[in-house]
Write a protein that holds these residues in place. Sequence first.
Motif, short mmCIF file in Angstrom:
data_model
loop_
_atom_site.label_atom_id
_atom_site.label_comp_id
_atom_site.label_asym_id
_atom_site.label_seq_id
_atom_site.Cartn_x
_atom_site.Cartn_y
_atom_site.Cartn_z
N ASN A 47 -58.25 -27.49 -42.82
CA ASN A 47 -59.21 -27.49 -41.81
C ASN A 47 -59.96 -26.41 -41.93
O ASN A 47 -59.34 -25.21 -41.67
N GLU A 48 -61.37 -26.35 -41.93
CA GLU A 48 -62.25 -24.98 -41.72
C GLU A 48 -62.19 -24.32 -40.44
O GLU A 48 -62.40 -23.16 -40.31
N ALA A 49 -61.43 -24.89 -39.58
CA ALA A 49 -61.11 -24.07 -38.24
C ALA A 49 -60.25 -22.97 -38.38
O ALA A 49 -60.37 -22.01 -37.61
N THR A 50 -59.15 -23.04 -39.36
CA THR A 50 -58.46 -21.94 -39.73
C THR A 50 -59.15 -20.59 -40.30
O THR A 50 -58.51 -19.68 -40.47
N MET A 51 -60.51 -21.16 -40.72
CA MET A 51 -61.34 -19.80 -41.36
C MET A 51 -62.00 -19.35 -40.29
O MET A 51 -62.86 -18.14 -40.43
N GLY A 52 -62.03 -19.75 -38.99
CA GLY A 52 -62.69 -19.05 -37.88
C GLY A 52 -64.13 -19.47 -37.68
O GLY A 52 -64.89 -18.77 -37.12
N VAL A 53 -64.47 -20.70 -38.41
CA VAL A 53 -65.89 -21.14 -38.41
C VAL A 53 -66.05 -22.49 -37.99
O VAL A 53 -67.26 -22.83 -37.60
N GLY A 54 -64.94 -23.11 -37.30
CA GLY A 54 -65.17 -24.30 -36.63
C GLY A 54 -65.32 -24.33 -35.34
O GLY A 54 -65.37 -23.23 -34.63
N HIS A 55 -65.59 -25.28 -34.44
CA HIS A 55 -65.70 -25.39 -33.28
C HIS A 55 -64.43 -26.14 -32.57
O HIS A 55 -63.68 -26.58 -33.34
N LEU A 56 -64.59 -26.30 -31.33
CA LEU A 56 -63.32 -26.95 -30.57
C LEU A 56 -62.87 -28.28 -31.08
O LEU A 56 -61.76 -28.33 -31.48
N GLY A 57 -63.95 -29.23 -31.59
CA GLY A 57 -63.42 -30.50 -32.26
C GLY A 57 -62.72 -30.21 -33.50
O GLY A 57 -61.80 -31.08 -33.94
N HIS A 58 -63.05 -29.38 -34.45
CA HIS A 58 -62.53 -29.09 -35.52
C HIS A 58 -60.80 -28.96 -35.55
O HIS A 58 -60.09 -29.26 -36.26
N GLY A 59 -60.59 -27.89 -34.57
CA GLY A 59 -59.27 -27.41 -34.28
C GLY A 59 -58.37 -28.62 -33.83
O GLY A 59 -57.27 -28.90 -34.01
N ARG A 60 -59.03 -29.72 -33.20
CA ARG A 60 -58.32 -30.69 -32.40
C ARG A 60 -57.92 -31.68 -33.49
O ARG A 60 -57.16 -32.43 -33.02
N VAL A 61 -58.70 -31.72 -34.52
CA VAL A 61 -58.46 -32.71 -35.75
C VAL A 61 -57.04 -32.40 -36.28
O VAL A 61 -56.15 -33.10 -35.98
N SER A 62 -56.65 -31.01 -36.39
CA SER A 62 -55.29 -30.60 -36.80
C SER A 62 -54.20 -30.89 -35.64
O SER A 62 -53.16 -31.66 -36.09
N VAL A 76 -46.65 -33.24 -42.48
CA VAL A 76 -48.07 -32.86 -42.53
C VAL A 76 -47.97 -31.25 -42.79
O VAL A 76 -47.29 -30.81 -41.97
N GLU A 77 -48.60 -30.60 -43.70
CA GLU A 77 -48.80 -29.26 -44.02
C GLU A 77 -49.97 -28.82 -43.70
O GLU A 77 -51.16 -29.15 -44.44
N VAL A 78 -50.22 -27.82 -42.88
CA VAL A 78 -51.42 -27.14 -42.39
C VAL A 78 -51.46 -25.98 -43.54
O VAL A 78 -50.69 -25.08 -43.38
N LEU A 79 -52.71 -25.99 -44.34
CA LEU A 79 -52.95 -24.86 -45.18
C LEU A 79 -53.75 -23.82 -44.77
O LEU A 79 -54.84 -24.33 -44.48
N PRO A 80 -53.04 -22.69 -44.44
CA PRO A 80 -53.89 -21.76 -43.78
C PRO A 80 -55.26 -21.47 -44.76
O PRO A 80 -55.11 -21.15 -46.00
N LEU A 81 -56.38 -21.07 -44.30
CA LEU A 81 -57.56 -20.52 -45.02
C LEU A 81 -57.96 -19.33 -44.47
O LEU A 81 -58.93 -19.20 -43.59
N PRO A 82 -57.90 -18.19 -45.02
CA PRO A 82 -58.13 -17.01 -44.54
C PRO A 82 -59.98 -16.90 -44.92
O PRO A 82 -60.45 -17.41 -45.85
N GLU A 83 -60.50 -16.13 -44.06
CA GLU A 83 -61.96 -15.89 -44.24
C GLU A 83 -61.91 -15.08 -45.34
O GLU A 83 -61.49 -14.13 -45.61
#
Length: 403
Positions: A47-62, A76-83
């Motif tokens: 999820n691009e929200a983990t890169m700090g570039v997403g908006h409210l809806g992106h985080g709610r997907v996770s 379900v494994e959430v993969l961290p995406l560092p900026e």
Amino acid sequence: MTGSAGGRGGVRRGTGRRRPRREGRHDVLGDVPVSHTPGMPRLLLVNEATMGVGHLGHGRVSDVMLEVMPERGWTVEVLPLPEPGRLGRMAKRGWPVLRRWDADLSQVRWHLTYGWSVRRRILQRLAAAPGVDVVFVHTHSVAFLLPHRSNVPVVLSVDVGTRALRRYELWRRWTRATDVSQWVTDLLEKWAIERHQATLAWTRWTQQGLPTQRNTHVWHPGITAARSPAGPGERRRLLFVGGRFEAKGGYFLLDVLTPLLRAGQVQLDVVTQDEVTTDLPNVTVRRLGPGPELDDLFARAGLLLLASIGEGVPWVILEALRVGTPVLASDVGGNREVIGECGWILPLGEVSAWRSAVQSYLDLDEAGRTALSDRCRERVLEQFDAEVNADRLDGFLRELSAR
């Protein structure tokens, strides 16, 4: 399920109890029967929200995926995406003079930089620990450089296509140079959609705005049941929720509501991350993230106002509808398709028309408000119920991973 559904990294696992399901029901993703297979397949959620570039809806997907998919037997494994760091900052930085004409290819640079970072992170994870059955990426715009993998299906999720979003001119005006950068972006987007096994467009408006229809299906993650009591809310309490106050039409709404606020006919709750300066009475500005306090504001509001310049498929509309709060929104993006007959859709810029719509809402009697509120909740149950939509996704992903 262990851990918090609101987490942004690491692994979340679980197989919770869930309601009985109807076997054999078909889904809109391709008429695939809902079925279970032995074992616990693993879903890698990117999820691009983990890169700090997403908006409210992106985080709610996770949040939604972590809640509903383990109940259907998925790990379900959430993969961290560092900026991307310095490269990421360079990709977002405009170049003097060229920036004025949008000739610095900032859009292309963004997709290449973030796309390369996401590509590396996913490939590293798959090489380090095999066993992933499906890679699920939201949004598709960070997966333009991800290669096709025949052994691990890649599913892209998208709420708005790049061209539709860029047309709103939220950050820069459209110029002749934009024609070039958008042409390149269209190619990258088209290749990504056609290269991978499936792309899930949140609405038909989303799907129609993509550069290709190949491998695309209409599916929305849906929203979970409300924890706050549902009902018509307080008649004179209006609500605005938007991280970017101006882009979401905040100042336009203040103009619309000025006489009503001064007369004490309405009260406006504003939830935003921006600084808002106003001397109008009956306006309360709050800085809130997802949580019980924001949920309570949605439940207490009689009407949600959203006058955005541009939108994809706003999550805040679903937050309102699920507790029975109707919506008055601008006719952009997927707003019309999501709201249906649960509110008012108006063009931007017409202050008198918006003021009349607010007055129409205020003039509703209790029976009318109750009927409208019931319609809002019914729409979510029919179209955007996370449990129902998770059943559809479950059947589709199992079929996809078995090919």
